[in-house]
Design a protein around this motif. Structure first.
Motif, PDB file in Angstrom:
ATOM      1  N   ARG A 222       0.862  -1.183   0.000  1.00 24.29           N
ATOM      2  CA  ARG A 222       0.000   0.000   0.000  1.00 24.29           C
ATOM      3  C   ARG A 222       0.888   1.218   0.000  1.00 24.29           C
ATOM      4  O   ARG A 222       1.454   1.573   1.029  1.00 24.29           O
ATOM      5  CB  ARG A 222      -0.917   0.003   1.224  1.00 24.29           C
ATOM      6  CG  ARG A 222      -1.815  -1.228   1.327  1.00 24.29           C
ATOM      7  CD  ARG A 222      -2.724  -1.102   2.518  1.00 24.29           C
ATOM      8  NE  ARG A 222      -3.612   0.043   2.343  1.00 24.29           N
ATOM      9  CZ  ARG A 222      -4.929  -0.019   2.473  1.00 24.29           C
ATOM     10  NH1 ARG A 222      -5.506  -1.158   2.788  1.00 24.29           N
ATOM     11  NH2 ARG A 222      -5.679   1.049   2.317  1.00 24.29           N
ATOM     12  N   ASP A 224       0.298   4.711  -0.733  1.00 21.17           N
ATOM     13  CA  ASP A 224      -0.399   5.960  -0.980  1.00 21.17           C
ATOM     14  C   ASP A 224       0.589   7.109  -0.778  1.00 21.17           C
ATOM     15  O   ASP A 224       1.695   6.921  -0.254  1.00 21.17           O
ATOM     16  CB  ASP A 224      -1.586   6.100  -0.033  1.00 21.17           C
ATOM     17  CG  ASP A 224      -1.168   5.973   1.423  1.00 21.17           C
ATOM     18  OD1 ASP A 224      -0.477   6.884   1.927  1.00 21.17           O
ATOM     19  OD2 ASP A 224      -1.510   4.949   2.046  1.00 21.17           O
ATOM     20  N   PRO A 225       0.237   8.318  -1.199  1.00 21.48           N
ATOM     21  CA  PRO A 225       1.168   9.448  -1.087  1.00 21.48           C
ATOM     22  C   PRO A 225       1.669   9.662   0.342  1.00 21.48           C
ATOM     23  O   PRO A 225       2.814  10.040   0.555  1.00 21.48           O
ATOM     24  CB  PRO A 225       0.348  10.636  -1.591  1.00 21.48           C
ATOM     25  CG  PRO A 225      -0.634  10.028  -2.540  1.00 21.48           C
ATOM     26  CD  PRO A 225      -0.980   8.694  -1.966  1.00 21.48           C
ATOM     27  N   GLU A 232       6.834  10.029  -4.260  1.00 22.00           N
ATOM     28  CA  GLU A 232       6.034   9.842  -5.469  1.00 22.00           C
ATOM     29  C   GLU A 232       6.370  10.854  -6.563  1.00 22.00           C
ATOM     30  O   GLU A 232       6.146  10.605  -7.745  1.00 22.00           O
ATOM     31  CB  GLU A 232       4.540   9.916  -5.121  1.00 22.00           C
ATOM     32  CG  GLU A 232       4.029  11.294  -4.714  1.00 22.00           C
ATOM     33  CD  GLU A 232       4.320  11.640  -3.272  1.00 22.00           C
ATOM     34  OE1 GLU A 232       3.977  12.752  -2.837  1.00 22.00           O
ATOM     35  OE2 GLU A 232       4.913  10.773  -2.576  1.00 22.00           O
ATOM     36  N   THR A 243      -5.156  -4.332  -7.123  1.00 22.88           N
ATOM     37  CA  THR A 243      -5.392  -3.526  -5.917  1.00 22.88           C
ATOM     38  C   THR A 243      -6.634  -4.043  -5.214  1.00 22.88           C
ATOM     39  O   THR A 243      -7.537  -4.599  -5.847  1.00 22.88           O
ATOM     40  CB  THR A 243      -5.574  -2.045  -6.271  1.00 22.88           C
ATOM     41  OG1 THR A 243      -6.732  -1.909  -7.116  1.00 22.88           O
ATOM     42  CG2 THR A 243      -4.344  -1.501  -6.978  1.00 22.88           C
ATOM     43  N   ALA A 247     -10.674   2.471  -5.420  1.00 24.10           N
ATOM     44  CA  ALA A 247     -10.116   3.759  -5.000  1.00 24.10           C
ATOM     45  C   ALA A 247      -8.585   3.737  -5.054  1.00 24.10           C
ATOM     46  O   ALA A 247      -7.959   4.714  -5.493  1.00 24.10           O
ATOM     47  CB  ALA A 247     -10.598   4.094  -3.587  1.00 24.10           C
ATOM     48  N   GLU A 248      -7.980   2.639  -4.629  1.00 21.74           N
ATOM     49  CA  GLU A 248      -6.518   2.577  -4.662  1.00 21.74           C
ATOM     50  C   GLU A 248      -6.014   2.542  -6.095  1.00 21.74           C
ATOM     51  O   GLU A 248      -4.961   3.106  -6.416  1.00 21.74           O
ATOM     52  CB  GLU A 248      -6.024   1.352  -3.887  1.00 21.74           C
ATOM     53  CG  GLU A 248      -6.241   1.481  -2.386  1.00 21.74           C
ATOM     54  CD  GLU A 248      -5.434   0.459  -1.606  1.00 21.74           C
ATOM     55  OE1 GLU A 248      -4.293   0.177  -1.989  1.00 21.74           O
ATOM     56  OE2 GLU A 248      -5.963  -0.052  -0.598  1.00 21.74           O
ATOM     57  N   ARG A 250      -7.462   4.052  -8.612  1.00 23.90           N
ATOM     58  CA  ARG A 250      -7.550   5.425  -9.105  1.00 23.90           C
ATOM     59  C   ARG A 250      -6.416   6.281  -8.548  1.00 23.90           C
ATOM     60  O   ARG A 250      -5.873   7.138  -9.246  1.00 23.90           O
ATOM     61  CB  ARG A 250      -8.911   6.023  -8.704  1.00 23.90           C
ATOM     62  CG  ARG A 250     -10.086   5.513  -9.515  1.00 23.90           C
ATOM     63  CD  ARG A 250     -11.311   6.408  -9.321  1.00 23.90           C
ATOM     64  NE  ARG A 250     -11.705   6.490  -7.916  1.00 23.90           N
ATOM     65  CZ  ARG A 250     -12.536   5.643  -7.314  1.00 23.90           C
ATOM     66  NH1 ARG A 250     -13.057   4.633  -8.006  1.00 23.90           N
ATOM     67  NH2 ARG A 250     -12.845   5.794  -6.044  1.00 23.90           N
ATOM     68  N   MET A 251      -6.074   6.073  -7.300  1.00 28.39           N
ATOM     69  CA  MET A 251      -5.022   6.870  -6.679  1.00 28.39           C
ATOM     70  C   MET A 251      -3.676   6.639  -7.369  1.00 28.39           C
ATOM     71  O   MET A 251      -2.885   7.564  -7.557  1.00 28.39           O
ATOM     72  CB  MET A 251      -4.902   6.506  -5.195  1.00 28.39           C
ATOM     73  CG  MET A 251      -3.803   7.244  -4.433  1.00 28.39           C
ATOM     74  SD  MET A 251      -3.703   6.682  -2.733  1.00 28.39           S
ATOM     75  CE  MET A 251      -3.228   4.963  -3.002  1.00 28.39           C
ATOM     76  N   LEU A 252      -3.411   5.401  -7.780  1.00 28.84           N
ATOM     77  CA  LEU A 252      -2.120   5.065  -8.362  1.00 28.84           C
ATOM     78  C   LEU A 252      -2.080   5.302  -9.875  1.00 28.84           C
ATOM     79  O   LEU A 252      -1.031   5.670 -10.413  1.00 28.84           O
ATOM     80  CB  LEU A 252      -1.781   3.597  -8.067  1.00 28.84           C
ATOM     81  CG  LEU A 252      -1.506   3.272  -6.588  1.00 28.84           C
ATOM     82  CD1 LEU A 252      -1.539   1.763  -6.372  1.00 28.84           C
ATOM     83  CD2 LEU A 252      -0.157   3.843  -6.169  1.00 28.84           C
ATOM     84  N   GLY A 254      -5.067   6.645 -11.811  1.00 26.82           N
ATOM     85  CA  GLY A 254      -6.081   7.546 -12.348  1.00 26.82           C
ATOM     86  C   GLY A 254      -7.266   6.817 -12.917  1.00 26.82           C
ATOM     87  O   GLY A 254      -8.239   7.441 -13.356  1.00 26.82           O
ATOM     88  N   GLU A 256      -9.642   2.746 -12.658  1.00 27.59           N
ATOM     89  CA  GLU A 256      -9.914   1.598 -11.805  1.00 27.59           C
ATOM     90  C   GLU A 256      -9.443   0.301 -12.435  1.00 27.59           C
ATOM     91  O   GLU A 256      -9.813  -0.795 -11.996  1.00 27.59           O
ATOM     92  CB  GLU A 256     -11.422   1.510 -11.515  1.00 27.59           C
ATOM     93  CG  GLU A 256     -11.968   2.730 -10.791  1.00 27.59           C
ATOM     94  CD  GLU A 256     -13.452   2.627 -10.499  1.00 27.59           C
ATOM     95  OE1 GLU A 256     -14.044   1.575 -10.857  1.00 27.59           O
ATOM     96  OE2 GLU A 256     -14.022   3.573  -9.931  1.00 27.59           O
TER      97      GLU A 256
END
Length: 874
Positions: A222, A224-225, A232, A243, A247-248, A250-252, A254, A256
């Motif tokens: 995991r 995340d920023p 990053e 993932t 949501a994860e 999209r975070m990594l 942009g 799904e």
């Protein structure tokens, strides 16, 4: 991101036998633009997908890459395959690899690859444990900074701004080449959550890595920023496996798209080529065979930069090769005679030594006076540290060069080395006399050596050693070590020890007397003593924030590794030391498994020379064994150095004797009275004796004309006291008149010695038959009145403030403390009663100086412990 060569090698890895991998094809020279490229899988059409760590202006997606995958996504298998792919595709002269996994499992089996500088992690791995050695993080942070600084130094020397410029200029300057380096970090998210030092070092590499030729391959479950901590911004290339949530993804990415991917499937995205979906082949069964195959193509690196972890070790590992020397016994040729530096273990460092090991922990006992303090909680290895030091000294020094005086106030472990030819004594709290003798003898030795240096103009330890070599050294060793296990307990039970230790710490630095002690807390010691001992080994302590070395490093010392600790590693130029972790060695040598066996081995191959033993004080001394004393004095026993102790009755104003039943207080009264009778004329000294309990009933017939009065019971004492008051008052009046007229003493007659045994049973809070003497006690020296009171130590602290005892003390009484309960507290200055053998006493003069004495036994009976207060023969 495709290529025929990569396709061929990918298929070769996946299809052909491992033994058919060809180093000539795999490690063939390749142009710079095709360096740092490794296949990671195949796209939907079967075309290989390649990770390219070259920067975007060279057509790649680097210089760094991020690999993210949830549990079960195949992340660990993929990162292992990427590392192995880099090793398969790059000759060791083209690439360096540093593998980092502090949990210790991801890169297992890859450490033999010839490109690997080191595998950073917990080895052997403990997958179920998360109590990782915290010192690993501090070392890793320093190591990563050192790698960058080393390359910056090379580049700066040639005026280069990048690895490419350096390699272009280095041939003319005949400098070593700079190879690209890939640093693969697995479990990055867990790593940086436990160490800001490592995070900061990796951030620096992310920012400077492109110029330095250093590339990061960071992986985690995991990332995340928040977990990346700013990294990053430099990770433009991302490999995202499955993932656990949209949501994860999209975070990594942009999108799904990574959510729900099967194991081994992932998306590669970067500044070049867009996003590519790939499937990594299952190579779990091939990684180790391929790694073994590649390792066989080239010898391992001549030196692994990443050093092995700190670990427990035997002393034999660090002390060097042992041999038997006819003049020195069991010894090592690595430490020449006269050298004051001794090896004790390994010192943590972020770069391994020339032998691939951590540097030795060597203590220079010529620095800081040669004093040493070891601090650590129970179970941290403080006693073992002393055993290791003494064992090392015994191997590197002969008994003529080093001797040990040990005071063991802890668990008794120092007794295992009592048989060393270097050991003068090992004594504990049960032998108060020997403890006092050790402190007294070493204080006298330090003073005598100080006077010797002063007389010869010597003001340095080196000059002192030369002075001993030029003259006659005598039986004592050149270097004397006072070793105290549990110094706070010694100071608590022996209040006078503090002054002795402070004097030894001050004087000893010049004259070869070294103080070595342990404590569980620095605060348990006098601050002045701690300041005088600058060399400190700090094992695990209960309150790391109180560390005198470095609180942050002290917090990292493991709880369950005895001998692990921190110290200030002094610099050769004398500047302030650098805090470092260390691991002490266990005090065992070849063919031994315990300190006692080590002691026996050293003794077996000794030369027959040994330090003079410091024998304990005798428990029985007869009056006939003592030499006569000059003048009116007479011997009463021997002191700690076995020298006779004498008492001059005319030089003693008053005397207070405290001792529990059976301690020898009545025997001491017998010695005093018989000594007076045998050494003084009846016209010079007379005795008034009260003995209402009958312990001295035989004395009146032996005293003869020296007996001026005898009170066998309290009733008979009153008229004797009245007569004494009348006579002494007359003397006082005559003395006052003579003093006014300047005509001398003013009175004539014998000195009077009033001796009272069992004074505690004679006096009470409402009645004391001696009270009429109260105004005469301060004048005793002028009128020839000497009062000797003996009583039990029970209740002494309370009775000590009574009017008669207070007046006797104020008049300059000599105090005698035989065996008693320490709970009574100090009775004469700082001196309190303590358990002692029968007849053993602390003699405290009016000036406060104390002497331990074994009083002579003036009876044919052997000392016996008391049965009851009423029946005890004291």
């Amino acid at each position: 991101m495709t290529g025929a060569a990569e396709a061929e090698l990918s298929r070769q890895q996946a299809v052909v036998g491992v033994d058919q991998l060809d180093p000539e094809r795999c490690w063939a020279a390749r142009p710079p633009e095709r360096m740092l490229r490794v296949p990671i899988g195949f796209d939907g059409s079967g075309t290989p997908v390649t990770l390219d760590l070259n920067p975007s202006h060279h057509g790649g997606n680097g210089p760094h890459a991020l690999l993210v995958g949830a549990a079960g996504s195949g992340k660990t298998e993929l990162v292992r395959s990427l590392v192995l792919g880099l090793a398969v595709h790059h000759h060791p002269a083209q690439l360096e690899l540093l593998l980092v996994d502090h949990l210790g499992g991801s890169f297992r089996g890859l450490e033999r690859l010839p490109q690997v500088l080191g595998v950073v992690g917990q080895y052997p791995p403990h997958p179920a444990r998360f109590d990782i050695d915290p010192s690993l993080f501090a070392r890793l942070g320093r190591f990563l900074h050192w790698l960058a600084d080393e390359r910056l130094g090379w580049m700066g020397a040639l005026g280069a701004r990048s690895m490419e410029e350096y390699n272009q200029a280095r041939k003319a300057a005949q400098q070593q080449p700079m190879r690209p380096m890939v640093i693969a970090v697995d479990h990055y998210d867990v790593l940086v959550s436990q160490s800001l030092e490592v995070r900061d070092a990796l951030l620096r590499l992310a920012e400077q890595g492109e110029a330095l030729g250093m590339h990061l391959l960071v992986s985690g479950e995991r990332l995340d920023p928040g977990a990346l901590g700013g990294l990053e911004r430099s990770l433009s290339c991302r490999i995202v496996l499955g993932t656990p949530s949209p949501a994860e993804s999209r975070m990594l990415l942009g999108t799904e798209d990574a959510y729900g991917l099967p194991p081994g499937a992932g998306l590669l995205t970067g500044p070049v080529g867009g996003t590519v979906l790939f499937q990594a082949p299952d190579q779990s069964g091939l990684v180790q065979p391929v790694a073994d195959r590649v390792a066989s193509w080239a010898p391992p690196r001549p030196r692994a930069l990443w050093p092995p972890p700190l670990r427990p070790m035997p002393l034999a590992e660090v002390v060097g090769w042992l041999s038997i020397d006819p003049e020195r016994g069991l010894s090592t040729d690595q430490w020449q005679p006269g050298r004051m530096s001794v090896p004790l273990g390994r010192l943590d460092h972020h770069v391994s030594g020339p032998d691939g090991e951590l540097p030795r922990l060597e203590l220079d006992l010529a620095r800081g006076g040669g004093h040493l303090a070891v601090c650590g909680r129970r179970g941290s290895g403080t006693s073992t540290a002393l055993l290791t030091l003494l064992t090392t000294l015994a191997v590197t020094h002969t008994p003529r060069e080093a001797g040990f005086y040990c005071l063991d106030f802890d668990g008794g472990e120092l007794a295992e080395l009592d048989g060393l030819p270097h050991t003068a004594t090992v004594s504990g709290p049960e032998d108060t006399g020997l403890v006092r003798r050790v402190l007294g003898d070493l204080t006298r030795i330090a003073r005598a050596r100080t006077e010797l240096c002063r007389a010869n103009g010597v003001n340095s330890p080196t000059g002192f050693r030369q002075l001993l070599e030029a003259g006659e050294q005598g039986p004592l060793p050149r270097e004397i070590f006072l070793v105290i296990d549990n110094a706070p307990r010694l100071l608590h039970e022996h209040p006078g020890a503090e002054a002795a230790l402070l004097e030894l710490a001050t004087r000893g630095s010049l004259v070869g007397v070294h103080l070595v002690f342990t404590t569980d807390r620095w605060a348990a010691l006098p601050p002045q003593l701690v300041e005088l001992v600058p060399t400190r080994l700090e094992l695990r302590i209960d309150e790391p924030q109180s560390s005198l070395v470095e609180p942050r490093l002290a917090e990292q010392v493991p709880l369950d590794v005895p001998g692990r600790g921190v110290l200030l590693d002094p610099r050769p130029d004398g500047a302030a030391g650098v805090p470092r972790h260390f691991q002490l060695a266990a005090p065992v040598l070849p063919r031994t498994s315990t300190p006692a066996e080590t002691c026996a081995l050293i003794r077996q191959f000794g030369t027959g020379v040994s330090v003079p033993r410091l024998e304990p004080m005798p428990t029985m001394v007869r009056p006939e064994q003592l030499p006569p004393a000059p003048g009116s004095a007479f011997p009463i026993g021997v002191d700690e150095s076995l020298a006779p102790v004498s008492l001059d009755p005319f030089g003693t104003a008053h005397m207070l004797i405290y001792g529990e039943p059976g301690s020898g207080r009545t025997n001491l009264l017998r010695l005093l009275m018989l000594g007076i009778a045998e050494n003084c004329d009846p016209g010079a000294a007379r005795i008034v004796l009260t003995d209402h309990r009958g312990g001295l009933a035989d004395l009146p017939t032996k005293l003869g004309n020296h007996l001026a009065g005898f009170a066998p019971n309290p009733e008979s004492l009153q008229p004797i006291v009245e007569d004494l008051c009348t006579a002494m008052s007359a003397r006082l009046a005559a003395a006052d008149t003579a003093a006014a007229e300047g005509t001398g003493q003013g009175w004539a007659g014998p000195e009077i010695f009033l001796i009272v045994d069992d004074y505690d049973h004679l006096s009470g809070p409402t009645h004391d038959p001696l009270l009429p003497l109260l105004p005469l006690l301060p004048e005793g020296g002028r009128i020839g009145l000497h009062v000797v009171l003996a009583r039990s130590t029970a209740g002494a602290a309370k009775a000590h403030s009574g009017p008669i005892l207070t007046a006797v003390r104020a008049a300059g009484a000599t105090g005698v403390l035989l065996s008693g309960d320490p709970q009574e507290g100090p009775l004469f200055g700082p001196v309190a009663p303590s358990p002692l053998p029968p007849g053993r006493a602390v003699l405290v003069g009016p000036d406060g100086n104390s002497t331990l004495v074994q009083t002579a036994c003036n009876t044919d009976a052997v000392w016996q412990p008391p049965l009851a207060e009423e029946d005890a023969l004291r």
